[in-house]
Design a protein around this motif. Structure first.
Motif, PDB file in Angstrom:
ATOM      1  N   ASN A 192       0.813  -1.220   0.000  1.00  0.00           N
ATOM      2  CA  ASN A 192       0.000   0.000   0.000  1.00  0.00           C
ATOM      3  C   ASN A 192       0.850   1.277   0.000  1.00  0.00           C
ATOM      4  OD1 ASN A 192       0.954  -0.183   2.587  1.00  0.00           O
ATOM      5  ND2 ASN A 192      -1.004   0.181   3.589  1.00  0.00           N
ATOM      6  N   ASN A 193       2.171   1.146  -0.071  1.00  0.00           N
ATOM      7  CA  ASN A 193       3.047   2.311  -0.130  1.00  0.00           C
ATOM      8  C   ASN A 193       3.282   2.677  -1.597  1.00  0.00           C
ATOM      9  OD1 ASN A 193       5.011   4.268   0.130  1.00  0.00           O
ATOM     10  ND2 ASN A 193       6.201   3.154   1.656  1.00  0.00           N
ATOM     11  N   ARG A 194       2.247   3.190  -2.250  1.00  0.00           N
ATOM     12  CA  ARG A 194       2.295   3.475  -3.680  1.00  0.00           C
ATOM     13  C   ARG A 194       3.395   4.470  -4.030  1.00  0.00           C
ATOM     14  NH1 ARG A 194       0.822  -0.767  -5.020  1.00  0.00           N
ATOM     15  NH2 ARG A 194       0.676  -0.168  -7.167  1.00  0.00           N
ATOM     16  N   MET A 226       6.473   4.944  -2.665  1.00  0.00           N
ATOM     17  CA  MET A 226       7.787   4.303  -2.797  1.00  0.00           C
ATOM     18  C   MET A 226       7.795   3.265  -3.918  1.00  0.00           C
ATOM     19  SD  MET A 226      10.198   5.635  -1.145  1.00  0.00           S
ATOM     20  CE  MET A 226      11.386   4.403  -1.628  1.00  0.00           C
ATOM     21  N   LEU A 227       6.697   2.582  -4.121  1.00  0.00           N
ATOM     22  CA  LEU A 227       6.636   1.618  -5.217  1.00  0.00           C
ATOM     23  C   LEU A 227       6.813   2.329  -6.551  1.00  0.00           C
ATOM     24  CD1 LEU A 227       3.738  -0.660  -3.943  1.00  0.00           C
ATOM     25  CD2 LEU A 227       6.172  -1.234  -4.032  1.00  0.00           C
ATOM     26  N   ASP A 228       6.226   3.511  -6.689  1.00  0.00           N
ATOM     27  CA  ASP A 228       6.383   4.294  -7.918  1.00  0.00           C
ATOM     28  C   ASP A 228       7.836   4.733  -8.094  1.00  0.00           C
ATOM     29  OD1 ASP A 228       5.424   5.713 -10.261  1.00  0.00           O
ATOM     30  OD2 ASP A 228       5.717   7.549  -9.090  1.00  0.00           O
ATOM     31  N   ILE A 229       8.468   5.180  -7.019  1.00  0.00           N
ATOM     32  CA  ILE A 229       9.877   5.575  -7.085  1.00  0.00           C
ATOM     33  C   ILE A 229      10.724   4.386  -7.517  1.00  0.00           C
ATOM     34  CG2 ILE A 229      11.881   6.159  -5.641  1.00  0.00           C
ATOM     35  CD1 ILE A 229      10.055   8.157  -4.192  1.00  0.00           C
ATOM     36  N   ASN A 230      10.492   3.231  -6.902  1.00  0.00           N
ATOM     37  CA  ASN A 230      11.266   2.044  -7.263  1.00  0.00           C
ATOM     38  C   ASN A 230      11.099   1.708  -8.745  1.00  0.00           C
ATOM     39  OD1 ASN A 230      12.353   1.674  -4.721  1.00  0.00           O
ATOM     40  ND2 ASN A 230      10.726   0.324  -4.051  1.00  0.00           N
TER      41      ASN A 230
END
Length: 53
Positions: free
Chosen positions: A28-30, A32-36
């Motif tokens: 649910n940490n969209r 940081m997932l987007d950054i990755n």
């Protein structure tokens, strides 16, 4: 993102032969997932943990 880029750059300078870096975040940490994703990381699996209540 700037901090993650700086950390990866420092890793590359300190240990230039590193070819694989693992990172993980909650689903649910969209942010940081987007950054990755923007930095080229791809999903390699899912980890699930259970905690007794």
């Amino acid at each position: 993102m700037a901090l993650k880029i700086a950390n990866l750059a420092q890793l590359g300078q300190a240990i230039p032969r590193v070819r694989t870096v693992y990172t993980w975040n909650a689903e649910n940490n969209r942010y940081m997932l987007d950054i990755n994703r923007r930095l080229g990381f791809v999903s390699s699996g899912t980890l699930e943990c259970w905690q007794a209540g």
